[in-house]
Design a protein around this motif. Sequence first.
Motif, PDB file in Angstrom:
ATOM      1  N   LEU A 243       0.837  -1.192   0.000  1.00 33.54           N
ATOM      2  CA  LEU A 243       0.000   0.000   0.000  1.00 33.54           C
ATOM      3  C   LEU A 243       0.872   1.241   0.000  1.00 33.54           C
TER       4      LEU A 243
ATOM      5  N   TYR B 162      -6.739  -5.881  -3.459  1.00 31.94           N
ATOM      6  CA  TYR B 162      -7.823  -6.855  -3.519  1.00 31.94           C
ATOM      7  C   TYR B 162      -7.234  -8.222  -3.829  1.00 31.94           C
TER       8      TYR B 162
ATOM      9  N   TYR C   5      -5.889  -3.740  -7.523  1.00 32.00           N
ATOM     10  CA  TYR C   5      -5.474  -2.597  -6.713  1.00 32.00           C
ATOM     11  C   TYR C   5      -6.328  -1.386  -7.047  1.00 32.00           C
ATOM     12  N   SER C   6      -6.540  -0.512  -6.056  1.00 27.76           N
ATOM     13  CA  SER C   6      -7.149   0.789  -6.286  1.00 27.76           C
ATOM     14  C   SER C   6      -6.026   1.810  -6.295  1.00 27.76           C
TER      15      SER C   6
ATOM     16  N   GLU D 138      -5.436   0.603  -2.057  1.00 28.63           N
ATOM     17  CA  GLU D 138      -6.166  -0.590  -1.622  1.00 28.63           C
ATOM     18  C   GLU D 138      -5.683  -1.791  -2.425  1.00 28.63           C
TER      19      GLU D 138
END
Length: 73
Positions: A5, A32, A42-43, A30
Amino acid sequence: MKFDLFTQVVLREDIPKYGLKKGEMATIVEHYPMSESQEDGYSLEGFNVETITVEVAESQIERVKASVSQFVV
């Protein structure tokens, strides 16, 4: 998890849905995790359009190399 992160990454390909181009940088906010048969997601935030969060597959991003990040203003 391949990326931690808050790691800065660059896009490996265009994402036309958001008008984003290969090479644009963002920060992972974020992760996932998926099963072994699927790719983690990913965000990302921090593109020139700061009001959006973009979800990408792990293969769509790569770490910012030191030589590239030295020139970011």
